[in-house]
Enzyme design. Sequence first.
Site: not given
Length: 350
Positions: A241, A245, A271
């Site tokens: 993750h 990010d 997204e």
Amino acid sequence: MLTFMNNETENNADQQQTRVISLFSLVGMSMTFMMGFISLFNSNHELTITLFFASMIYCFAYISLKKYHTLKLSSYITIYSLYLLMFYLVFTGGVEQTGPLWIFIVAPVSVYILGLTSGLINLAFFLTVIAIIIFLPTDSIPHVTYSMEFKLRLILSFLTTTFLSALYEYLRMISFKSALELSKKYQQLALSDPLTKLANRRNALTILQQEKSRTSRNDDPLSILLCDLDHFKMVNDKYGHNCGDMVLTELAQVFTKSVRQQDCVARWGGEEFLFILPQTSAEQAFVIAEKIRINVQRHSVYCHEQDISLTMSIGISQLTDNQTIDEMINNADRYLYQAKKNGRNQVYPQ
């Protein structure tokens, strides 16, 4: 939107000062009028005329502020008429030589109305004139006399009051600036996505409603792009993750550089991203969408010694007559789904 809300904060400060000036003018008008009547009953006609005249000046400042919203003019009238009244009271002594006692209200009023720096400069001028009046030889110009001890204590007391007023105003200014910065920070947090720093969903809906209203007035076209990163879940699953990010953060910068200054880019959720394109038809929006799609395809994000590249699918929707914001977004969402169904990494309708 942030500029608008910041201006609102500053306008609230002006409104607060307007209320204070209005209240001070009203109190000054009432007090001088009442004291004028007292002087009239005491047969002090010169003081009566002066106080009634001062009351009329404060009344003019009050009416001017309330009716014509002349904040600066009313402020100057209020403060400098106060100075003149104090000069007169010190020169004549007022009632039983109590006139000088009123000068202590000058310091806090000056630094608040004129500001710290300008207020202190004006107070220096005020004190200089007061010193000239009380130390002026009586044989040159007849005026009330005060003892040397009273003169020195009056000046020292006024300097002390000035120092305390300046200190209070300085602390008030610091407190106001801190509150203003904190307000701006919370406004930004409320209107932007914390990760990408783009507008958030709520802010985007507000801007869309504003643009819809402007479009109705000016008959300009309005289009939106609803975009989704293709296979973004695989980035999180494969690289973690943190890399996901990083991809969102860098692509947000790509989006911002790919649009015009009047356009708005918002993180719609996950997204998904929403582009608001004022004064833009669907045909013009397609050109912008293609530019964004190509820029995303060419951009790679370096994370964990890996170059991560993604593509994007985009749906276009132009606002039509009598169409709601929700209907416009639903159309863009439907076209986005069609772009994905057609193989992704494309704009629909073409």
